[in-house]
Design a protein around this motif. Sequence first.
Motif, short mmCIF file in Angstrom:
data_model
loop_
_atom_site.label_atom_id
_atom_site.label_comp_id
_atom_site.label_asym_id
_atom_site.label_seq_id
_atom_site.Cartn_x
_atom_site.Cartn_y
_atom_site.Cartn_z
N THR A 187 8.89 -10.91 -2.71
CA THR A 187 9.77 -9.23 -2.89
C THR A 187 8.74 -8.52 -4.94
OG1 THR A 187 11.77 -9.33 -4.59
CG2 THR A 187 11.67 -9.11 -2.05
N GLN A 188 8.71 -10.04 -4.97
CA GLN A 188 7.50 -10.02 -6.70
C GLN A 188 6.43 -10.23 -6.66
OE1 GLN A 188 10.70 -9.88 -10.46
NE2 GLN A 188 12.22 -10.12 -8.10
N TRP A 189 5.40 -10.51 -5.98
CA TRP A 189 4.44 -10.86 -5.28
C TRP A 189 3.25 -10.12 -5.58
CZ3 TRP A 189 2.91 -14.61 -0.83
CH2 TRP A 189 1.87 -15.17 -1.27
N ASP A 190 2.45 -10.19 -6.16
CA ASP A 190 1.26 -9.36 -6.50
C ASP A 190 0.42 -9.52 -5.31
OD1 ASP A 190 2.33 -8.62 -8.67
OD2 ASP A 190 0.78 -9.37 -9.67
N TYR A 191 0.95 -10.04 -4.81
CA TYR A 191 0.12 -10.43 -3.29
C TYR A 191 0.52 -9.83 -2.17
CZ TYR A 191 -2.43 -12.97 0.66
OH TYR A 191 -3.51 -12.83 1.90
N LEU A 192 1.22 -9.58 -2.33
CA LEU A 192 2.26 -8.71 -1.33
C LEU A 192 2.51 -7.39 -1.74
CD1 LEU A 192 5.01 -11.22 0.26
CD2 LEU A 192 2.31 -10.46 1.06
N ASN A 193 1.62 -6.65 -2.66
CA ASN A 193 1.80 -4.99 -3.14
C ASN A 193 0.74 -4.74 -2.52
OD1 ASN A 193 3.09 -5.70 -5.15
ND2 ASN A 193 1.70 -5.94 -6.70
N ALA A 194 0.97 -3.60 -2.73
CA ALA A 194 0.37 -2.27 -1.48
C ALA A 194 -0.78 -1.61 -1.55
CB ALA A 194 1.02 -0.83 -0.37
N LYS A 195 -1.95 -2.25 -0.95
CA LYS A 195 -3.05 -1.62 -0.92
C LYS A 195 -4.02 -0.85 0.11
CE LYS A 195 -4.12 -5.86 -3.23
NZ LYS A 195 -3.41 -7.24 -3.01
N ASP A 196 -3.46 -0.85 0.71
CA ASP A 196 -3.42 -0.04 1.87
C ASP A 196 -2.67 1.17 2.50
OD1 ASP A 196 -4.60 1.72 3.85
OD2 ASP A 196 -5.67 -0.14 5.13
N ILE A 206 3.57 13.13 1.64
CA ILE A 206 4.44 12.28 2.99
C ILE A 206 4.62 11.23 2.31
CG2 ILE A 206 4.17 10.67 4.00
CD1 ILE A 206 1.78 13.10 5.98
N LEU A 207 3.87 10.58 0.92
CA LEU A 207 4.17 9.42 0.16
C LEU A 207 5.59 9.67 -0.57
CD1 LEU A 207 0.63 8.15 -0.36
CD2 LEU A 207 2.18 7.33 1.59
N SER A 208 5.29 10.88 -1.64
CA SER A 208 6.16 11.24 -2.37
C SER A 208 7.54 11.57 -1.44
CB SER A 208 6.29 12.73 -2.73
OG SER A 208 7.05 13.46 -3.98
N GLN A 209 7.75 11.83 -0.24
CA GLN A 209 8.76 12.86 0.48
C GLN A 209 9.63 10.87 0.84
OE1 GLN A 209 10.51 15.15 0.85
NE2 GLN A 209 12.06 14.55 1.78
N SER A 239 1.47 0.17 -5.97
CA SER A 239 1.81 -0.32 -6.46
C SER A 239 2.86 -1.26 -5.51
CB SER A 239 2.40 -0.34 -7.48
OG SER A 239 3.54 0.56 -7.65
N ASP A 240 3.34 -0.90 -4.33
CA ASP A 240 5.03 -1.22 -4.10
C ASP A 240 4.75 -2.75 -3.17
OD1 ASP A 240 6.29 0.15 -5.06
OD2 ASP A 240 6.29 1.86 -3.64
N ASN A 241 5.51 -3.54 -3.93
CA ASN A 241 5.33 -4.65 -2.63
C ASN A 241 6.33 -4.21 -1.55
OD1 ASN A 241 6.35 -6.89 -1.66
ND2 ASN A 241 6.01 -8.32 -3.11
N ILE A 242 5.13 -5.17 -0.59
CA ILE A 242 5.55 -4.25 1.14
C ILE A 242 6.84 -4.73 1.81
CG2 ILE A 242 2.98 -3.75 1.38
CD1 ILE A 242 3.69 -6.38 3.30
N PRO A 253 -1.29 -8.69 5.15
CA PRO A 253 0.00 -8.94 4.20
C PRO A 253 -0.37 -7.43 3.04
CG PRO A 253 -2.35 -9.60 3.74
CD PRO A 253 -2.41 -8.99 5.25
N THR A 254 -1.04 -6.65 3.86
CA THR A 254 -1.49 -5.68 2.17
C THR A 254 -0.90 -4.74 3.00
OG1 THR A 254 -3.55 -5.71 1.77
CG2 THR A 254 -1.88 -7.28 0.51
N THR A 255 -0.81 -4.12 4.38
CA THR A 255 -0.72 -2.64 4.40
C THR A 255 0.46 -1.99 5.34
OG1 THR A 255 -2.68 -2.77 5.46
CG2 THR A 255 -1.99 -0.91 6.39
N ILE A 256 0.68 -0.90 4.20
CA ILE A 256 1.70 -0.04 5.08
C ILE A 256 1.06 1.57 6.14
CG2 ILE A 256 3.92 1.23 4.65
CD1 ILE A 256 4.29 0.24 1.92
#
Length: 291
Positions: free
Chosen positions: A55-64, A78-81, A87-90, A118-121
């Motif tokens: 959960t702290q691994w930068d490789y899994l940070n949300a890039k998309d 929507i993202l604020s809500q 920068s959040d780890n997915i 690995p990097t999408t929500i």
Amino acid sequence: MSVNKRIRKNRYKKRPLKERFIIHLPFGVFFRYSFGVFSLLLLSVTLVFMYDFLTQWDYLNAKDIRVEGQRRLSRGAILSQAQIGNSDNILSVNLSMARARLLSHPWIAEADIRRDFPTTIIIRIREHRPLAVIDLGRDLLINEEGDIFKEKSEDDPVDLPVVTGLDYADLNPVGRDESKGLSAVISILRIVKTRYRGISTFPVSHIDVDRDLGLTLTMDGSIKSVFIGYQEYESKYRKIEEVINFIKTSEQFSDIEAMDISSLNRVVIRPSVMLSSSGNEKGGLSCKDKT
């Protein structure tokens, strides 16, 4: 004659209390039990360590972060809500909590969030589609399903028709069918909305509900007021459009003050101003005069 009797030992005699509670546990069983507890503790510590690492691994940070289905709300809103950022780890995102936060927004009817490693929500929402403003002493927005979803504010659409004549008991009561008045309002507005495309202003500005007689529409355009009653809304609205087209090509009158189309077999109109053949104004017709 005397007989020597052998005294038998009482095998049912209770053992001393101290002796009864002494448990003789073999060393092998004790070792296996201790090893099992130790292994379980070691596994728990390992899993906690792995979770913290992932959960702290930068490789899994949300890039998309994909947001789909929004119409009125912005992506940022929507993202604020949902309280999700790039920068959040997915794995650190609590999907259930984020979905609950989205559903707490008054404009969001449905929401779904999932991870795509690995990097999408991916966030999918469905917004309420406002149909009208119900005047119940407070202006309440009602959607196409007939559900009130919020109180009208200054930021909400201003071109929605206002409905009067209903009360709280009419508004989708739980476990009961829609009231006749509410069902009629939803039916006619769905028809008008379908035919609304391409028109600059929504043609119906007000609907008054009479529980016994039916609906009266206040319209923007050449026809000011139309009493349509109940039932056969599709056919009646087509008839209204026919009259509007007739007015556009007619030299007899410029607009209609009132129209009664509660029965398809008879259309009664009251023109605002009659025009003579010379183009001069004449007195208006009685509402009993027919087209």
